[in-house]
Design a protein around this motif. Structure first.
Motif, PDB file in Angstrom:
ATOM      1  N   TYR A 182       0.835  -1.205   0.000  1.00  9.24           N
ATOM      2  CA  TYR A 182       0.000   0.000   0.000  1.00  9.24           C
ATOM      3  C   TYR A 182       0.872   1.257   0.000  1.00  9.24           C
ATOM      4  O   TYR A 182       0.557   2.249  -0.673  1.00  9.24           O
ATOM      5  CB  TYR A 182      -0.942   0.002   1.208  1.00  9.24           C
ATOM      6  N   LYS A 183       1.981   1.212   0.746  1.00 11.67           N
ATOM      7  CA  LYS A 183       2.882   2.366   0.761  1.00 11.67           C
ATOM      8  C   LYS A 183       3.464   2.625  -0.635  1.00 11.67           C
ATOM      9  O   LYS A 183       3.559   3.784  -1.083  1.00 11.67           O
ATOM     10  CB  LYS A 183       4.011   2.140   1.757  1.00 11.67           C
ATOM     11  N   CYS A 227       2.060   2.070  -3.447  1.00 13.16           N
ATOM     12  CA  CYS A 227       1.009   2.686  -4.279  1.00 13.16           C
ATOM     13  C   CYS A 227       1.006   4.204  -4.097  1.00 13.16           C
ATOM     14  O   CYS A 227       0.864   4.960  -5.074  1.00 13.16           O
ATOM     15  CB  CYS A 227      -0.357   2.109  -3.910  1.00 13.16           C
ATOM     16  N   TYR A 228       1.180   4.654  -2.855  1.00 16.47           N
ATOM     17  CA  TYR A 228       1.245   6.101  -2.604  1.00 16.47           C
ATOM     18  C   TYR A 228       2.571   6.675  -3.098  1.00 16.47           C
ATOM     19  O   TYR A 228       2.603   7.746  -3.727  1.00 16.47           O
ATOM     20  CB  TYR A 228       1.064   6.375  -1.100  1.00 16.47           C
ATOM     21  N   ASP A 229       3.662   5.982  -2.809  1.00 15.07           N
ATOM     22  CA  ASP A 229       4.971   6.499  -3.195  1.00 15.07           C
ATOM     23  C   ASP A 229       5.104   6.634  -4.715  1.00 15.07           C
ATOM     24  O   ASP A 229       5.753   7.566  -5.213  1.00 15.07           O
ATOM     25  CB  ASP A 229       6.073   5.577  -2.675  1.00 15.07           C
ATOM     26  N   ALA A 236      -3.949  10.943  -3.055  1.00 13.39           N
ATOM     27  CA  ALA A 236      -3.497  11.109  -1.670  1.00 13.39           C
ATOM     28  C   ALA A 236      -4.642  10.943  -0.690  1.00 13.39           C
ATOM     29  O   ALA A 236      -4.472  10.419   0.415  1.00 13.39           O
ATOM     30  CB  ALA A 236      -2.838  12.476  -1.499  1.00 13.39           C
ATOM     31  N   GLN A 237      -5.822  11.371  -1.089  1.00 12.98           N
ATOM     32  CA  GLN A 237      -7.036  11.151  -0.300  1.00 12.98           C
ATOM     33  C   GLN A 237      -8.043  10.440  -1.184  1.00 12.98           C
ATOM     34  O   GLN A 237      -8.219  10.805  -2.357  1.00 12.98           O
ATOM     35  CB  GLN A 237      -7.632  12.478   0.200  1.00 12.98           C
ATOM     36  N   SER A 268       1.623   3.637   5.184  1.00 15.51           N
ATOM     37  CA  SER A 268       1.374   4.306   3.900  1.00 15.51           C
ATOM     38  C   SER A 268       1.739   5.776   3.959  1.00 15.51           C
ATOM     39  O   SER A 268       2.279   6.335   2.997  1.00 15.51           O
ATOM     40  CB  SER A 268      -0.094   4.150   3.507  1.00 15.51           C
ATOM     41  N   LEU A 269       1.451   6.422   5.083  1.00 17.24           N
ATOM     42  CA  LEU A 269       1.702   7.850   5.217  1.00 17.24           C
ATOM     43  C   LEU A 269       3.114   8.157   5.693  1.00 17.24           C
ATOM     44  O   LEU A 269       3.459   9.325   5.897  1.00 17.24           O
ATOM     45  CB  LEU A 269       0.682   8.469   6.180  1.00 17.24           C
TER      46      LEU A 269
END
Length: 462
Positions: free
Chosen positions: A262-263, A265-267, A273-274, A429-430
């Motif tokens: 999941y991290k 996917c954000y990176d 982001a939201q 993730s954040l």
């Protein structure tokens, strides 16, 4: 004197008639065909369990009260029509059905059960069956439905309606909690020739599909991660977050790997982001803000009904796994079943309606899946075969049934356990902490929940 004798004879005749009339009641406990079988000491044959000959056509039909929940309009129309069809058959019972909104359901049901006025049969989600059975709120169905009805169930569904060697519910449908939706036209434009099967392939596809106007992928929002990732947790680690004895957390490398996925996917910038919509809502996909989306199979109906312009431009795939193994647990199965209230006096009538509606004619059951656009999976083997033979252009039907057949029941441990796992994924993730640090913190949190709620050894299915 003669007049007195005549009057006495008349009064006696009237009393006899009144006594005989008083014996006839729709819910009389002295009529073994209409009381739920509690007054009969003879075991029933499989034919008798079906209840089709349980009441003479010369008698008034016995009322069976059914509570259903309000879902999609087509769902309510279907079950309204089925109740009318059943009532016209003359099987000795007549269904009186009420539809109740989900937000009012819990309060209405609790009040009715406390007052002893609960409906004779009602819908219940799979995750609530064990506790309802354990608390004595529902009846076992082994002696009320035929053995053939249960033999026809998929093995994983049998487990979902079983407790202590008995069946406590009969399934209406199952819905896999996770499938991958994707835009076929955008795949073609990006040169992606097949649906991704591994996490790495999914991320690479997400990169190719991400533009200034669209994100490549929608993953669960953090608030939903606690429940909609159960299947992925199992696929990644081979178990859920707590052991079967409910006395220790099991947050291991599989959970660390999933958190890191999941991290990534954000990176990689392939997800917003939201979250643009909740996990269970296909709005972000329907409004063409994302090219791929994880959601439950119910999302198929949302696309077809709310975003018909996408109806021929999307497909559904088996959710990718860490190593591409698609012969493993892929999701959890949600959905609804019918149960019989423990205090009913018309258990045989309730069972007869359930049997006719869900356990007998394949086409009667198959009609529901047709109307649902094959967004639900069939819990019965024979109905699954019917669906496969009649799904036509609904290419997703095979995928939905495959994922459902590779799904487990939703865990029945307290929600606090799942919330702790959700927080682990969010913190990772954040970038609040590493996945390894988050795993240690989550294990500590789960152990505290076990100790504070005295969960050790209390798993009712152990």
């Amino acid at each position: 004197m003669a007049i007195k004798k005549v009057l006495a004879m008349v009064l006696t005749s009237v009393m006899v008639v009144m006594a005989l009339s008083g014996c006839k009641s729709n819910r009389s406990e002295t009529d073994p065909d209409k009381t739920g079988g509690t007054s009969s000491t003879e075991p029933k044959t499989d034919t008798e369990k079906k209840g089709s000959d349980s009441s003479s056509s010369s008698e008034d039909p016995v009322k069976v009260v059914v509570w259903n929940q309000i879902f999609e309009p087509w769902n309510q129309e279907f079950f309204t029509q089925k109740a009318e069809e059943y009532n016209a058959l003359g099987r000795g019972y007549v269904v009186e059905q009420e539809f109740i909104a989900g937000d009012a359901w819990t309060e209405r049901m609790a009040s009715a059960q406390a007052a002893g006025t609960a409906p004779d049969t009602y819908v219940l989600s799979y995750g609530n069956i064990v506790n309802a059975a354990k608390d004595g709120l529902i009846l076992p169905l082994n002696d009320l439905l035929s053995s053939e009805a249960f033999d026809d169930l998929n093995d994983n569904v049998k487990e979902m309606v079983s407790f202590e060697g008995k069946y406590w519910a009969y399934p209406q449908l199952v819905e896999p909690s996770t499938v991958l939706f994707y835009r076929t036209d955008l795949f073609e434009q990006a040169g992606i020739t097949k649906a991704p099967t591994t996490w790495d392939e999914l991320i690479e596809a997400g990169k190719k599909l991400t533009t200034n106007e669209m994100f490549g992928l929608s993953i669960p929002d953090f608030a939903s991660m606690g429940w909609c990732t159960w299947g992925m947790q199992y696929a990644s680690s081979g178990h859920l977050a707590m052991n079967d004895n409910w006395d220790a957390p099991t947050i291991d490398q599989g959970y660390i790997d999933l958190a890191n996925f999941y991290k990534r996917c954000y990176d990689e910038g392939i997800v917003p982001a939201q979250a643009l919509s909740g996990y269970a809502d296909m709005k972000d996909f329907g409004e063409e803000s994302v090219a791929m989306k994880f959601c439950g199979s119910w999302g198929i109906g949302q696309i077809i009904n709310d975003y018909p312009e996408l109806a021929d431009r999307f497909a559904v795939a088996i959710p990718p796994t860490k190593d591409g193994n698609q012969d493993t647990i892929l999701a959890t199965n949600g959905g609804w079943s019918y149960v019989i209230d423990a205090k009913t006096k018309v258990a045989e009538g309730a069972a007869d309606y359930i049997s006719w509606l869900l356990a007998e004619d394949v086409e009667t059951c198959g009609e529901f899946f047709k109307i649902s656009k094959f967004a639900k999976a069939a819990p019965r083997k024979s109905v699954g075969e019917y669906v496969s033979a009649n799904s036509g252009d609904s290419t997703w039907a095979e995928t939905v049934n495959y994922v459902s057949a590779h799904a487990i029941a939703e865990p029945i441990y307290p929600w606090d356990i799942s919330a702790a796992v959700s927080l682990m994924f969010e913190n990772t993730s954040l970038g609040m902490m590493s996945a390894e640090e988050a795993a240690v913190e989550t294990s500590t949190s789960i152990q505290a929940i076990i100790d504070n709620q005295q969960l050790a050894g209390t798993n009712p299915k152990k």
